[in-house]
Write an enzyme that holds these catalytic residues in place. Structure first.
Site, PDB file in Angstrom:
ATOM      1  N   CYS B 428       0.719  -1.154  -0.132  1.00  0.00           N
ATOM      2  CA  CYS B 428      -0.021  -0.053  -0.065  1.00  0.00           C
ATOM      3  C   CYS B 428       0.874   1.297   0.063  1.00  0.00           C
ATOM      4  O   CYS B 428       0.460   2.331  -0.604  1.00  0.00           O
ATOM      5  CB  CYS B 428      -1.087   0.160   1.317  1.00  0.00           C
ATOM      6  SG  CYS B 428      -0.120  -0.187   2.940  1.00  0.00           S
ATOM      7  N   HIS B 475      -1.971   0.763   7.111  1.00  0.00           N
ATOM      8  CA  HIS B 475      -2.024   1.116   5.822  1.00  0.00           C
ATOM      9  C   HIS B 475      -1.717   2.239   5.579  1.00  0.00           C
ATOM     10  O   HIS B 475      -1.406   3.039   6.613  1.00  0.00           O
ATOM     11  CB  HIS B 475      -3.779   0.841   5.727  1.00  0.00           C
ATOM     12  CG  HIS B 475      -4.384   0.718   4.107  1.00  0.00           C
ATOM     13  ND1 HIS B 475      -3.801   0.010   3.329  1.00  0.00           N
ATOM     14  CD2 HIS B 475      -5.210   1.375   3.524  1.00  0.00           C
ATOM     15  CE1 HIS B 475      -4.183   0.288   2.126  1.00  0.00           C
ATOM     16  NE2 HIS B 475      -5.129   1.295   2.297  1.00  0.00           N
ATOM     17  N   ASP B 491      -7.737   5.847  -2.106  1.00  0.00           N
ATOM     18  CA  ASP B 491      -7.052   4.803  -1.821  1.00  0.00           C
ATOM     19  C   ASP B 491      -6.547   4.018  -3.031  1.00  0.00           C
ATOM     20  O   ASP B 491      -7.401   3.098  -3.448  1.00  0.00           O
ATOM     21  CB  ASP B 491      -7.676   3.706  -0.765  1.00  0.00           C
ATOM     22  CG  ASP B 491      -6.771   2.901  -0.266  1.00  0.00           C
ATOM     23  OD1 ASP B 491      -5.589   2.737  -0.666  1.00  0.00           O
ATOM     24  OD2 ASP B 491      -7.221   2.034   0.595  1.00  0.00           O
TER      25      ASP B 491
END
Lengths: 352, 694
Positions: B428, B475, B491
């Site tokens: 991520c 994250h 995201d």
């Protein structure tokens, strides 16, 4: 200080009167946090501060738990201490300067209920009249540690006897720190007793005044008798109660049964033990220290003579001026004589 | 301490000798406590503790008979203190204090001779256990410390009653503790919870969790940890999992490789702490409340959903709001920390962008990642509209075969270039970093937000639902500014690996098999086995309730408790509660003492007669043990005037009649037992008054 002391003693006498046996209860138990208990409390305070400052609930919980333990132990130590039952036992004869062993029976005739646990400290209440150092020394000397879970009855407390007459038994302090040492449970018990301290026997010649009571002043008629000069007269069947040292063991061994020896001296040598006249005369001008010690010396010698004469089963009387004991023999007579000697007024007492 | 060592030793006789098991128990307790604080105690002090324990053991088992001499110990104490000063000077005050305490205990253990020594050691050990709670607060450690407390009490009991068997002592101590426990709990619940009285040194440790800078790949390391990060309790149903972006740190400073917290924000936060000024975001739209229990990280960052404000006065006293909409605590989290927050999920769009914010969020490194620059320039020329441009950049992630992986290749030079065009596989942080960089190149303010995404929801019937968020939920995502839309969360990971967002990391990594690959036996990894998973969930539940109700109990919870008990907090009701508690305790005590009292009570006849006897005893006439009642009555008749002896004669006669008369006669006689008692009472009163006159 002394005023306080006397008030305290008065209060104690009222609160815990003398008795031959004591069952501890809320009338006679004192309880207060011990030094360690106070330390424990300060620990709780510290934990509380720390727990609050760190906002740490577990530390607070620990603090409250310890505080609760402190509270619960109060009851636990009281209940444990209240199980104690003390009874004074029979004392042996005691003379001045002897160590008297006072037998105390702990929970002797208590059954059914569980007995007390833990270590018990026995000591005589400190006598405040003496200088502090001396009192302290005595204090330590007379402290006895008893483990209530492993001991043999009776508990012997030793006390040194300094004066003749009726024994002044100071209060017995019993204390316990069971179960956790947080509390000191204690009590000051007074035991009523019939213990008389006899004068210290000082070996001397036995001086029996053979003549009758009224003409005893002539010194020429004094019969110097050595102990053990009695003559053997005959044997007779043993009767229960006669001293065992009179039993003719040889005869017993030969199979002729228990017979006891009889001595012939008794009829011949009835005499009087006498105190010098100057002590019986109360109008003496200057009572002095020397006279007092001389009196004690003479009483001690008389004491020795009484013991010796009784040992040999002689018949004798005791003349102390104010008090006369008719000639007799046997144990009762012996005790009566010793009592008279013990309670003979101290020199100078009459002036006070 | 030095002086204390010098005190004269006086042994208290054989009963409290050095061969008491209490001393061995104390030694064991010290060993256990100090080893439970292993991480914050110096090794050589632990060695001293072990030495002390060995000495005690040797003496107890009679291998050795002599304690080390006072002189040796004094020397040892001097050396140890010098050593401690040398090694603890740099570390904190708390560290020094704990070490000093353990050192003193160890030396005391070696030297222990008198009763005083034992008491001092016991108190120090209790205090040490208290300090242990600063460092360890889990259920396991709490039980362990509770056990140690009981051992200490046991050793005290053994010390004061050396001949009782240890099993019986154990029973005594257990009974005492069981009696004390409810009282302690009651005090804990009822006594007011105060706020800290003064500032105390906090325990410090290695920082854990998120860090203040990320180089793509860093979070992948965190993802290998199955440790708990925090838990959140919701009042109502929690938001859907796609909305659960737990904001922790915002990074706005990019140097081509690494994202960092911007220096400007750091300075702002320091200033805020100094003048105690809160940043106030504009709050719009709906909101929801929840509570967070954060695990210790030794960092100030707190976790919350966008945009959160502290919800209760206690939380708002300690929590600061920063201008990048994140919450931070005034002190680093050294313990579990519980706080209440309220989130406004739609408020992110209505914030303003200051000139400084804009400048910071558009700043770029001078060079590097040239292919990305060219690519963005080309796209930007194509899409003048900001929204179209963002869409175009995102389409790059969808159209190309990007892979979401926990094992990305290491990219040392121009990492964004290599990620976007060569490797196309990353975690991520790679995606977030590349996207934010690209947007900044295109002139759109953008930044990286790190935190956690998702969580494991637990719904127990009858209780509020709560979520456990673990380290592997860490994250990173992107926030961009649009003039019309305000701040917006984008995201990129969601485009590449929707499973990561919807089902969590475990699901996303199923094919690769890299989830918690470093710890094959982690319970979190073995969720396929049903009973293991049940155990894991049960432990989590236990830990949650422990944190929430025991560790997190505070004045608000206390007030809630009272409210639930009383309905309303009025002085009358509170005083009624206090009265109730007192009465309950009195009744418990009564239950405790009643058998004792009843045992002491004697039958009425006996009691009345004994009273008469004690009246005479006060006057100085005591009944001898061999005297029967009649004989004593005779003696009284001889000694006292008739006015006194007459009532006593009656009392004696009644006593004899009631005690020794045949039962049948009593029943048929004219006077009943009750009447007799009444007469005895009357005579007793008469007797007493006459005695007083005498």
């Amino acid at each position: 200080m002394t005023v306080l002391q006397s008030y305290w003693n008065k209060w104690l006498n009222k609160r815990i009167p003398a008795a031959t046996q004591h069952h501890l209860n809320h009338h006679n138990i004192f309880i207060f946090p011990a030094k360690f208990g106070l330390l424990f409390l300060s620990l709780c305070v510290l934990l509380f501060l720390l727990g609050t400052n760190y906002q740490n609930n577990l530390m607070l919980l620990l603090c409250y738990f310890l505080l609760a333990i402190f509270l619960v132990t109060l009851l636990a130590s009281y209940i444990n201490f209240a199980r104690i039952h003390l009874q004074i036992g029979k004392c042996p004869e005691v003379f001045v300067d002897d160590n008297l062993h006072i037998p105390l029976w702990l929970n002797a005739n208590i059954d059914g209920t569980s007995p007390a646990n833990g270590l018990l400290h026995f000591k005589f209440q400190a006598i405040k009249k003496q200088s502090n150092k001396k009192a302290k020394a005595q204090h330590i000397q007379s402290s006895t540690l008893i483990d209530a879970d492993a001991f043999t009855n009776p508990i012997n407390l030793s006390q040194k006897c300094h004066q003749r007459g009726k024994l002044t038994l100071s209060r017995v302090t019993v204390e316990s720190f069971y179960p956790l040492g947080l509390y000191r449970c204690w009590t000051h018990l007074a035991f009523s007793h019939q213990i008389t301290v006899f004068p210290k026997p000082i070996p001397c010649e036995i001086q029996l005044h053979v003549s009758d009571h009224t003409s005893a002043k002539k010194s020429g008629e004094m019969a110097n008798e050595q102990a053990g000069h009695d003559d053997f007269s005959h044997l007779k069947t043993y009767q229960i109660g006669e001293p065992l040292n009179h039993v003719a063991w040889k005869q017993l061994a030969k199979g002729r049964g228990m017979v006891s020896k009889q001595f012939s001296s008794i009829g011949n040598h009835i005499g009087w033990l006498k105190l010098s006249a100057n002590y019986t005369n109360k109008t003496l001008p200057h009572p002095s220290q020397e006279l007092a010690t001389a009196l004690e010396q003479e009483l001690s010698e008389l004491c020795y003579q009484v013991i010796e004469l009784s040992r040999t089963q002689r018949t004798f009387g005791l003349d102390l001026g104010a008090q006369c004991i008719a000639p007799n023999s046997g144990n009762g007579h012996r005790v009566a004589c010793l009592d008279a000697l013990a309670y003979f007024p101290k020199w100078g007492d009459e002036d006070v | 301490m030095f002086k204390r060592l010098k005190q004269k030793s006086n042994d208290q006789g054989t009963a409290q000798s050095s061969r008491n098991i209490a001393l061995l128990l104390l030694a064991a307790t010290l060993v256990f406590v100090s080893f439970s604080l292993f991480s914050s105690v110096l090794t050589w002090i632990l060695l001293l503790v072990a030495c002390g324990a060995v000495i005690r053991g040797a003496i107890y088992y009679n291998y050795y008979k002599h304690l080390p001499s006072i002189r040796t110990l004094n020397l040892l104490a001097l050396l140890s203190i010098l050593g401690l000063i040398y090694s603890a000077l740099s570390a904190g005050l708390l560290f020094g204090m704990v070490n000093l305490l353990i050192l003193a205990c160890a030396l005391k253990l070696m030297q222990m001779r008198s009763q005083k020594d034992v008491y001092q050691l016991v108190i120090s050990l209790f205090f040490l256990i208290g300090c242990g709670f600063i460092f360890n607060q889990s259920i396991g450690f709490s039980l362990f410390y509770a056990l140690l407390c009981l051992t200490l009490l046991l050793s005290l009991a053994c010390y004061h009653a050396p001949s009782i068997r240890i099993q019986k002592q154990l029973k005594t101590i257990s009974i005492l503790s069981l009696q004390a426990l409810p009282i302690g709990l009651l005090m804990f619940l009822v006594l007011p919870q105060l706020s800290p009285l003064w500032h105390t040194p906090k325990a410090d440790g290695a920082q854990t969790g998120l860090s203040e800078q990320i180089t793509p790949g860093d979070i992948a390391r965190l993802s290998q940890s199955s440790e708990l990060a925090f838990r959140a309790t919701f009042e109502d149903t929690p938001p859907v999992i796609q909305q659960l972006y737990w904001r922790a740190i915002v990074m706005e400073d990019f140097d081509g490789k690494t994202w960092k917290v911007h220096g400007y924000r750091k300075k702002m936060r320091e200033l805020q702490l100094k003048i105690k000024q809160q940043f106030k975001p504009i709050l719009t739209g709906s909101f929801f409340n929840y509570e967070v229990i954060a695990e210790p990280t030794y960092q100030p960052w707190l976790y919350a959903l966008d945009i959160a404000v502290p919800a209760d006065p206690k939380s708002s006293r300690n929590i600061m709001q920063s201008s990048d909409f994140l919450l931070f605590s005034q002190q680093p989290l050294a313990n579990k920390y519980q706080y209440a927050v309220r989130s406004y999920p739609k408020a992110l769009a209505s914030q303003t962008l200051s000139v400084t914010d804009k400048k910071i969020n558009l700043s770029l490194p001078a060079n590097g990642n040239n292919r990305t620059r060219e690519w963005v320039n080309k796209l930007r020329a194509q899409f003048r509209n900001n929204n179209d441009f963002v869409d175009a950049v995102l389409r790059h992630f969808v159209d190309n075969p990007f892979v979401y992986t926990l094992r990305p290749e290491i990219m040392l030079v121009d990492p964004v270039d290599r990620f976007l065009f060569d490797n196309q596989a990353g975690f991520c942080s790679h995606y977030a970093s590349a996207l934010a960089y690209a947007l900044r190149l295109g002139g759109i303010p953008a930044r990286i937000v790190t935190g956690y995404q998702g969580g494991e929801l637990v719904k127990n019937p009858g209780e509020s639902p709560y979520m456990s968020i673990y380290q592997y939920d860490a994250h990173a995502w992107v926030e961009t500014w649009g003039d019309k839309t305000g701040w917006q969360r984008i995201d990129p990971t969601a485009l590449v690996s929707p499973d990561r967002i919807e089902f969590g990391l475990r699901q996303a990594m199923q094919e690769e098999g890299s989830f918690l690959a470093d710890s094959p036996f982690a319970l979190a990894r073995l969720t396929n086995i049903a009973w293991l998973n049940n155990i894991r969930l049960f432990l989590a539940d236990l830990d949650y309730n422990w944190s929430r109700w025991v560790l997190g109990f505070n004045s608000e919870k206390q007030r809630d408790l009272f409210k639930s008990l009383l309905g309303k907090l009025t002085p009358e009701r509170l005083s009624m509660l206090g009265l109730g508690i007192v009465v309950t305790i009195a009744m418990l005590l009564g239950l405790f003492f009643l058998p004792h009292w009843l045992q002491n009570r004697v039958a009425t006849t006996q009691r009345l007669y004994l009273k008469a006897l004690s009246a005479f005893e006060k006057e100085g006439t005591q009944r001898a043990t061999w005297q029967g009642p009649s004989a004593f009555n005779q003696q009284i008749n001889e000694q006292y005037p008739t006015k006194v002896s007459d009532p006593f004669t009656h009392i004696t006669q009644l006593y004899l009649r009631l005690t020794y008369q045949n039962k049948l006669d009593t029943d048929s006689s004219i006077l009943s037992v009750k009447q007799c008692h009444r007469m005895m009472r009357r005579y007793l009163a008469l007797l007493k008054s006459e005695l007083l006159k005498n």
